[in-house]
Write a protein that holds these residues in place. Structure first.
Motif, PDB file in Angstrom:
ATOM      1  N   TYR A 116       6.606 -34.238  60.030  1.00  0.00           N
ATOM      2  CA  TYR A 116       5.476 -34.518  60.815  1.00  0.00           C
ATOM      3  C   TYR A 116       5.031 -35.957  60.751  1.00  0.00           C
ATOM      4  CZ  TYR A 116       5.438 -29.386  60.817  1.00  0.00           C
ATOM      5  OH  TYR A 116       5.869 -28.120  60.880  1.00  0.00           O
ATOM      6  N   GLY A 117       4.594 -36.298  61.823  1.00  0.00           N
ATOM      7  CA  GLY A 117       3.828 -37.722  61.940  1.00  0.00           C
ATOM      8  C   GLY A 117       2.498 -37.655  61.754  1.00  0.00           C
ATOM      9  N   LYS A 118       1.838 -38.751  61.906  1.00  0.00           N
ATOM     10  CA  LYS A 118       0.302 -38.903  61.907  1.00  0.00           C
ATOM     11  C   LYS A 118      -0.229 -37.942  62.726  1.00  0.00           C
ATOM     12  CE  LYS A 118      -3.369 -42.449  61.768  1.00  0.00           C
ATOM     13  NZ  LYS A 118      -4.342 -41.877  62.847  1.00  0.00           N
ATOM     14  N   ARG A 119       0.239 -38.042  63.976  1.00  0.00           N
ATOM     15  CA  ARG A 119      -0.554 -37.160  64.964  1.00  0.00           C
ATOM     16  C   ARG A 119      -0.528 -35.664  64.705  1.00  0.00           C
ATOM     17  NH1 ARG A 119       1.564 -41.522  68.292  1.00  0.00           N
ATOM     18  NH2 ARG A 119       0.070 -42.716  68.690  1.00  0.00           N
ATOM     19  N   ASP A 120       0.801 -35.252  64.284  1.00  0.00           N
ATOM     20  CA  ASP A 120       1.140 -33.810  63.610  1.00  0.00           C
ATOM     21  C   ASP A 120       0.150 -33.447  62.836  1.00  0.00           C
ATOM     22  OD1 ASP A 120       3.103 -33.381  65.896  1.00  0.00           O
ATOM     23  OD2 ASP A 120       4.717 -34.359  64.225  1.00  0.00           O
ATOM     24  N   ILE A 121      -0.048 -34.577  61.515  1.00  0.00           N
ATOM     25  CA  ILE A 121      -0.963 -34.024  60.732  1.00  0.00           C
ATOM     26  C   ILE A 121      -2.404 -33.647  61.061  1.00  0.00           C
ATOM     27  CG2 ILE A 121      -1.679 -34.883  58.272  1.00  0.00           C
ATOM     28  CD1 ILE A 121       1.236 -33.944  58.363  1.00  0.00           C
ATOM     29  N   GLU A 122      -2.717 -34.734  61.878  1.00  0.00           N
ATOM     30  CA  GLU A 122      -3.999 -34.593  62.344  1.00  0.00           C
ATOM     31  C   GLU A 122      -4.337 -33.420  63.361  1.00  0.00           C
ATOM     32  OE1 GLU A 122      -4.765 -39.431  63.096  1.00  0.00           O
ATOM     33  OE2 GLU A 122      -4.347 -38.282  64.729  1.00  0.00           O
ATOM     34  N   THR A 123      -3.308 -32.924  64.016  1.00  0.00           N
ATOM     35  CA  THR A 123      -3.386 -31.575  64.555  1.00  0.00           C
ATOM     36  C   THR A 123      -3.453 -30.668  63.860  1.00  0.00           C
ATOM     37  OG1 THR A 123      -2.174 -32.510  66.515  1.00  0.00           O
ATOM     38  CG2 THR A 123      -2.150 -30.157  66.178  1.00  0.00           C
ATOM     39  N   MET A 124      -2.620 -30.461  62.635  1.00  0.00           N
ATOM     40  CA  MET A 124      -2.599 -29.309  61.545  1.00  0.00           C
ATOM     41  C   MET A 124      -3.875 -29.232  61.064  1.00  0.00           C
ATOM     42  SD  MET A 124       1.253 -29.830  60.266  1.00  0.00           S
ATOM     43  CE  MET A 124       1.412 -28.539  58.952  1.00  0.00           C
TER      44      MET A 124
END
Length: 230
Positions: A66-74
């Motif tokens: 997971y990239g930065k945007r994925d982590i923010e979504t999670m």
């Protein structure tokens, strides 16, 4: 023995509780290995059943990297799930070289509000599962690992599962076996591996099809078998 059952909708949640499940894993997209369910479903399931509801937090099925945007979504999903009253969180994250992504864990675990966390089958893509177990043991919110002890069905990796159970014994992280388990052979599987938690999805549905509803008779029979094991 703890029996966890996948639920993908309200009918699943109610049927699972009524027929012997000890805990739910609430997901959507079962054919993709499970993704984060809608928050409306989370709220309704939590209010409808008395057994614990653990909610999958997985933003897409491309990979477990997971990239930065994925982590923010999670992060946003975890906060919403906690607010909805869930009993626990299910998540996992890997680095491109197939190690536990500790950066992701350090960003996400503080948001779980003290809820127990299951590290999901991203674990089965690790090259060194025993090393991965030691890494996860450093993080107090992580209470269990859902694993088949390798890339294939759990029934094909019983010696590996036994080694994981022995390595985890007395530690903070329990081993929950899942993927490819068969109700008719669960007693033998438990005897050979020593697991104390099992996870079922397709095998308790009509036709053993992940897209079918839960089969009450199949689940009740499994739950009775699990109770006999102890």
């Amino acid at each position: 023995m703890v029996l966890e059952v996948i639920a993908t909708c309200m009918d699943d949640a109610i049927a699972a509780e009524a027929n012997g499940a000890d805990r739910l894993e609430l997901i959507t997209a079962i054919t993709e290995g499970g993704l984060t369910p809608g928050i409306g479903l989370v709220k309704r399931a939590v209010n409808a059943v008395r057994i614990p509801v653990f909610v999958m937090v997985r933003p897409h099925s491309r990979s477990f990297v997971y990239g930065k945007r994925d982590i923010e979504t999670m992060a946003a999903e975890i906060e919403a799930v906690v607010q909805a009253g869930a009993s626990g969180i299910v998540l996992g994250a890997l680095t491109p070289d197939r190690q536990i992504d500790e950066r992701a864990l350090e960003a996400l675990l503080p948001l779980t509000g003290g809820l127990p966390v299951t590290f999901h089958r991203a674990f089965d893509e690790l090259d060194d599962q025993l090393g991965g177990l030691r890494t996860l043991a450093k993080y107090p919110p992580i209470r269990r690992v859902l694993t088949s002890a390798g890339p294939g069905p759990a029934t094909e990796a019983m010696p590996e599962m036994r080694r994981l159970v022995e390595a985890a014994s007395g530690g903070p992280v329990a081993i929950m076996a899942g993927s490819g388990l068969k109700p008719e052979s669960i007693a033998d599987f438990v005897r050979q591996t020593g697991v104390t938690e099992v996870h079922f999805g397709s095998a308790v549905r009509y036709g053993r099809n992940g897209l079918s509803p839960i089969d009450p008779e199949a689940l009740l029979s499994l739950a009775e078998a699990v109770r006999r094991i102890g």
